[in-house]
Design a protein around this motif. Structure first.
Motif, short mmCIF file in Angstrom:
data_model
loop_
_atom_site.label_atom_id
_atom_site.label_comp_id
_atom_site.label_asym_id
_atom_site.label_seq_id
_atom_site.Cartn_x
_atom_site.Cartn_y
_atom_site.Cartn_z
N GLU A 86 0.85 -1.19 0.00
CA GLU A 86 0.00 0.00 0.00
C GLU A 86 0.89 1.24 0.00
N PRO A 87 0.32 2.41 -0.35
CA PRO A 87 1.12 3.63 -0.29
C PRO A 87 1.64 3.89 1.13
N VAL A 88 2.83 4.48 1.21
CA VAL A 88 3.51 4.67 2.49
C VAL A 88 3.72 6.17 2.71
N GLU B 110 7.31 7.35 7.30
CA GLU B 110 7.73 5.94 7.34
C GLU B 110 8.93 5.71 6.45
N ILE B 111 8.95 6.40 5.30
CA ILE B 111 10.10 6.29 4.40
C ILE B 111 11.35 6.83 5.10
N LEU B 112 11.21 7.99 5.76
CA LEU B 112 12.34 8.58 6.48
C LEU B 112 12.82 7.65 7.60
N ALA B 113 11.89 7.03 8.31
CA ALA B 113 12.28 6.10 9.38
C ALA B 113 13.07 4.92 8.81
N PHE B 114 12.64 4.41 7.65
CA PHE B 114 13.36 3.32 7.00
C PHE B 114 14.76 3.77 6.60
N LEU B 115 14.87 4.98 6.04
CA LEU B 115 16.17 5.48 5.62
C LEU B 115 17.10 5.66 6.82
N GLU B 116 16.56 6.17 7.93
CA GLU B 116 17.38 6.34 9.13
C GLU B 116 17.84 5.00 9.68
N LYS B 117 16.95 4.01 9.64
CA LYS B 117 17.30 2.68 10.14
C LYS B 117 18.41 2.05 9.29
N ARG C 271 11.29 14.84 -6.98
CA ARG C 271 12.12 14.61 -8.15
C ARG C 271 11.86 13.22 -8.73
N MET C 272 11.71 12.22 -7.86
CA MET C 272 11.42 10.86 -8.34
C MET C 272 10.05 10.81 -8.99
N LYS C 273 9.10 11.60 -8.49
CA LYS C 273 7.76 11.68 -9.08
C LYS C 273 7.85 12.28 -10.48
N GLU C 274 8.62 13.34 -10.63
CA GLU C 274 8.78 13.98 -11.93
C GLU C 274 9.47 13.06 -12.93
N MET C 275 10.30 12.17 -12.44
CA MET C 275 10.98 11.21 -13.32
C MET C 275 10.08 10.02 -13.66
N GLY C 276 8.91 9.94 -13.02
CA GLY C 276 7.97 8.86 -13.31
C GLY C 276 8.26 7.57 -12.58
N GLU C 277 9.04 7.63 -11.50
CA GLU C 277 9.37 6.42 -10.75
C GLU C 277 8.35 6.12 -9.66
N ILE C 278 7.83 7.17 -9.02
CA ILE C 278 6.87 6.99 -7.94
C ILE C 278 5.72 7.95 -8.15
N GLU C 279 4.65 7.76 -7.38
CA GLU C 279 3.54 8.70 -7.44
C GLU C 279 3.00 8.96 -6.06
N ASN C 280 2.44 10.17 -5.89
CA ASN C 280 1.84 10.57 -4.63
C ASN C 280 0.38 10.18 -4.69
N LYS C 281 -0.03 9.31 -3.78
CA LYS C 281 -1.40 8.82 -3.75
C LYS C 281 -2.30 9.72 -2.90
N ARG D 217 -2.21 12.81 0.51
CA ARG D 217 -1.84 12.92 1.92
C ARG D 217 -0.43 12.45 2.19
N ASN D 218 0.47 12.79 1.28
CA ASN D 218 1.90 12.50 1.43
C ASN D 218 2.18 11.00 1.51
N ARG D 219 1.37 10.21 0.83
CA ARG D 219 1.58 8.76 0.77
C ARG D 219 2.09 8.42 -0.62
N TRP D 220 3.16 7.66 -0.67
CA TRP D 220 3.89 7.42 -1.91
C TRP D 220 3.87 5.94 -2.28
N ALA D 221 3.84 5.69 -3.59
CA ALA D 221 3.84 4.32 -4.10
C ALA D 221 4.76 4.26 -5.31
N LEU D 222 5.37 3.11 -5.51
CA LEU D 222 6.25 2.88 -6.64
C LEU D 222 5.41 2.63 -7.89
#
Length: 180
Positions: free
Chosen positions: A87-89, A93-100, A120-130, A132-137
């Motif tokens: 599901e979108p994250v 949560e992404i920042l917590a994963f990166l810190e871990k 930037r990743m959204k503009e490149m077409g890699e991810i999308e914002n679903k 409320r700041n929830r992101w999906a690949l």
């Protein structure tokens, strides 16, 4: 045994003090050369004799220099994390994963830096914002990679008793008559 360890430490300390003296002499020479270029050799000696409070504060308060993260580390870890999710994250949560995983942005405010990376990743077409700041690949086909789509069932091949027949109006290397 303790005496030999103590002797080793003392000899190491003497070596370090010698290195400090050598570097201090080198600093003085460089400072004299720089002040000689700017116009006065007497100012360097005066600066060495009485360091200003501001210079002394800068020397003691200088933060340790951070090493730069390898290029693509953050985006690679974001792709890895979002690829594991069904599901979108949320960005926190992404920042917590990166810190871990020791891949978080090394800035005073890591969340805005991460938001910039996600945008930037959204503009490149890699991810999308679903929302409320929830992101999906996004999958390779352009659809979100959240739910795997079942593979289409192949159409049954027509039965033939002989070899397949291919018909064409042109042959390789020839042009239609109208464009010659």
């Amino acid at each position: 045994m303790a005496d030999s360890f103590e002797d080793q430490l003392r000899s190491e300390l003497i070596g370090i003090q010698g290195e400090i003296e050598r570097l201090e002499n080198k600093r003085r020479l460089i400072q004299e050369l720089l002040s000689g270029e700017s116009g006065g050799a007497g100012t360097a000696a005066a600066e060495d004799a009485k360091p200003s409070k501001r210079r002394a504060a800068r020397r003691t308060a200088a933060p340790a220099k951070r090493t730069r993260r390898p290029r693509g580390l953050i985006t690679g870890k974001v792709r890895e994390f979002l690829g594991q999710q069904s599901e979108p994250v949320h960005a926190t949560e992404i920042l917590a994963f990166l810190e871990k995983n020791d891949a978080a942005p090394q800035s005073a405010k890591p969340m805005p830096t991460l938001q910039s990376t996600l945008q930037r990743m959204k503009e490149m077409g890699e991810i999308e914002n679903k929302g409320r700041n929830r992101w999906a690949l996004i999958a390779a086909g352009g659809a979100p990679a959240l739910a795997p789509t079942p593979a289409p069932t192949p159409a049954p091949a027509p039965r033939t008793d002989g070899p397949p027949v291919v018909t064409s109006t042109t042959t390789f290397g020839s042009r239609p008559l109208g464009s010659q």
